[in-house]
Structure formats: C-alpha cells, structure tokens
Write an enzyme that holds these catalytic residues in place. Sequence first.
Site, PDB file in Angstrom:
ATOM      1  N   HIS A 230       0.885   7.164   0.340  1.00  0.00           N
ATOM      2  CA  HIS A 230       1.575   6.184  -0.515  1.00  0.00           C
ATOM      3  C   HIS A 230       3.010   6.624  -0.787  1.00  0.00           C
ATOM      4  CE1 HIS A 230      -2.719   5.529  -2.019  1.00  0.00           C
ATOM      5  NE2 HIS A 230      -2.348   4.316  -1.672  1.00  0.00           N
TER       6      HIS A 230
ATOM      7  N   MET B  78      -3.200   0.426  -4.837  1.00  0.00           N
ATOM      8  CA  MET B  78      -4.298   0.347  -5.806  1.00  0.00           C
ATOM      9  C   MET B  78      -4.396   1.685  -6.545  1.00  0.00           C
ATOM     10  SD  MET B  78      -7.161  -2.184  -4.299  1.00  0.00           S
ATOM     11  CE  MET B  78      -8.012  -1.037  -3.249  1.00  0.00           C
TER      12      MET B  78
ATOM     13  N   MET C  13      -5.047  10.022   5.652  1.00  0.00           N
ATOM     14  CA  MET C  13      -5.121  10.082   4.191  1.00  0.00           C
ATOM     15  C   MET C  13      -5.621   8.759   3.637  1.00  0.00           C
ATOM     16  SD  MET C  13      -2.070  12.357   2.755  1.00  0.00           S
ATOM     17  CE  MET C  13      -1.812  14.013   3.387  1.00  0.00           C
ATOM     18  N   SER C  14      -6.485   8.857   2.634  1.00  0.00           N
ATOM     19  CA  SER C  14      -7.061   7.670   2.002  1.00  0.00           C
ATOM     20  C   SER C  14      -7.529   8.061   0.608  1.00  0.00           C
ATOM     21  CB  SER C  14      -8.259   7.191   2.830  1.00  0.00           C
ATOM     22  OG  SER C  14      -9.071   6.331   2.056  1.00  0.00           O
TER      23      SER C  14
ATOM     24  N   LYS D 204      -2.338   2.476   8.611  1.00  0.00           N
ATOM     25  CA  LYS D 204      -3.761   2.845   8.591  1.00  0.00           C
ATOM     26  C   LYS D 204      -4.603   1.597   8.375  1.00  0.00           C
ATOM     27  CE  LYS D 204      -7.176   4.885   5.947  1.00  0.00           C
ATOM     28  NZ  LYS D 204      -7.211   4.186   4.709  1.00  0.00           N
TER      29      LYS D 204
ATOM     30  N   GLN E 230      -4.941  -5.236   7.701  1.00  0.00           N
ATOM     31  CA  GLN E 230      -4.273  -5.739   6.496  1.00  0.00           C
ATOM     32  C   GLN E 230      -2.804  -6.053   6.806  1.00  0.00           C
ATOM     33  OE1 GLN E 230      -4.806  -4.264   2.320  1.00  0.00           O
ATOM     34  NE2 GLN E 230      -3.040  -3.019   2.806  1.00  0.00           N
TER      35      GLN E 230
ATOM     36  N   GLY F  59       1.061   0.549   4.930  1.00  0.00           N
ATOM     37  CA  GLY F  59       0.651   1.603   5.861  1.00  0.00           C
ATOM     38  C   GLY F  59      -0.040   1.019   7.079  1.00  0.00           C
TER      39      GLY F  59
HETATM   40  O1  PAF Z   1      -3.860  -1.425   0.608  1.00  0.00           O
HETATM   41  C1  PAF Z   1      -4.108  -1.563  -0.606  1.00  0.00           C
HETATM   42  O2  PAF Z   1      -4.093  -0.616  -1.373  1.00  0.00           O
HETATM   43  C2  PAF Z   1      -4.461  -2.955  -1.133  1.00  0.00           C
HETATM   44  O3  PAF Z   1      -5.212  -3.660  -0.219  1.00  0.00           O
HETATM   45  C3  PAF Z   1      -3.228  -3.751  -1.588  1.00  0.00           C
HETATM   46  C4  PAF Z   1      -2.298  -4.054  -0.429  1.00  0.00           C
HETATM   47  C5  PAF Z   1      -2.483  -2.983  -2.655  1.00  0.00           C
HETATM   48  C6  PAF Z   1      -3.672  -5.092  -2.181  1.00  0.00           C
HETATM   49  O4  PAF Z   1      -4.504  -4.909  -3.272  1.00  0.00           O
END
Ligand code: PAF
Length: 290
Positions: free
Chosen positions: A37, A30, A184-185, A149, A153, A147
Amino acid sequence: MEVIESVALMQSKAEELRLSGSTIGFVPTMGFLHEGHLELMRVAGRLSDKVIVSIFVNPAQFGPQEDFAKYPRDTQGDLAKVEKVPVDIVFMPSAAEMYPEGFQSKVSVGDLSRHLCGLSRPGHFDGVATVVCKLFNITKPHIAVFGQKDYQQLAVISRMVEDMAMDVDIVGVPTVREEDGLAMSSRNAYLSAEERRSALCLKKAMDRAGELYARGERDSSVLKSSMERLILEHPFTNIDYVSVCDPVTLDDLETLGDRFLIALAVKVGKTRLIDNRLVKKANNFERSGS
Ligand code: PAF
C-alpha cells in the site's frame, strides 16, 4: 496530514484542492496497511500534488460467508504508517456515512466481473466497483493508483472508468513481494508459520508454468495441470482456480500465444490468497511483479 470522516467535508476539501490548481492522486485501501500500500502512495505522490488515501473496509464486497467481521483492522497503526509517506489526507468514513439508510445503487461491470474471483465470489466486483465509483465522486481524483496483485480488480475499475467516461487516470503498480516472493497482502496476517511456508506454492507454481512456456510448451492445459499438481503437493492447500487466460478479456486460453496471464487463487488453511503473472514472449518469461 488531515483525517476526514465525513463525505461532505471530503468533497468540499477535494473541490478546494482542484480550484487551487492542485492535482489529486487517490489510493483506495481497506487498511491494515503494508509495504504494498505504501508503494501505491509513493507512486501517487510522484504523479500528483496532493495525495488522498481512503481507509474503508467495504462491507458490500464481502459475501455472507466471507471474512468481513474478522478482516484485520489497525487504525492507529495505519495512521502511523501513512505519516511516513507523502499523504495529505486520509479519508476514513464509517459504513453509515458511505451507505446511509436508503442507499440502493449499484455499479456492475459485466463479463470481466464474472471470471476468476467472480466465480467463487459472486457480487464481489459489484461491491468493489460501487464503492470505488462513490470514492471517486467524493475525492475527485485526477489519478487513482491500484496494485496489480488484484489484476482483475484493476481490469474491472479500468473498464468502469472507460465505459462511464470518468475523468480519472488509472495507474497500476507492480506487486510488492516479501523477500521469498510471497505477494504482500493484508490477509497474510492470518497465516500460521506452517501455512506461510505453504503459501509460497503460488509463486513456485507460476515459476514452473514460466519454465514450461520458456521451453516451448504452448498447451495451456499442460501449464495448468502442472501448477495444480505443484500447489497440491503443499500442505493445507485447496485450489479455488488456476487460470491461464487472455490478459484483456480474462477468457481462458487453450493455446498460448505471445502474451497471457496466469492467475491463481488458493486457500491455504482458511486464508484465500491470490497472485498473478503477466507472461510475454518477447522477454521470454517476464516477471512482471504482478
Ligand atoms: O483493493 C482493495 O483494498 C479494495 O478492493 C478497494 C479497492 C479499496 C475497494 O474497497
């Protein structure tokens, strides 16, 4: 590096890459990219010929009271960062491109979506699964990198891929941390200096639980209450959940065996932070980095 904004163009480009025999590694994001990332992109680069990264702040995974409008965005900064890692294509669609008028489909992954973050963020994982499914159909990856973290998900996406026989390998990458241990976020950018200090309580709580387990404690409620006390000793904190659960089903555990997951969500000021750690007995208290 190429930047593509259209779904149709991205699909035909991905098809071309496949037909030319290239393997595609995909990293959905995102944006507001950080070292975590970039590490996902490096892993994708090692495992595939071509790397596609998506940058899309997905409205469907934010609740009405959540931070969609103020979620941090920095397109130019992101593109500059991505230049430094092995990325071939950045897919950056608009919301209208991803959710055109008439869009009404939803991917929903049952029980896994209802635990942990699903309790306070109803619908969140439907939004994630739906957008990731669509992004897979657009970028046609052989592998996709996520990730650890965002443990839940990763579990939800892995389940969706298996249930729907999607032909993509899901790769989980250990959490990248700041020097003092904070995961990290992109949301860390919201923290004031004092809140940033308090935010370390997530890591400290998991350390404390690990010590208790290593000393032989097997009652999960003892670990949980000890973590909760430690977190609440820190200013600005408000606990969403502290969970000691099965790493596969995410069901709460009462008695601890040789392998379990600690998962936390804590609001520090207005910023909701998550973290987790997989604990395995064989290695005593394993710092999985997740
Ligand atoms: O982890 C994220 O940044 C979001 O949940 C993702 C996987 C890009 C889906 O929008």
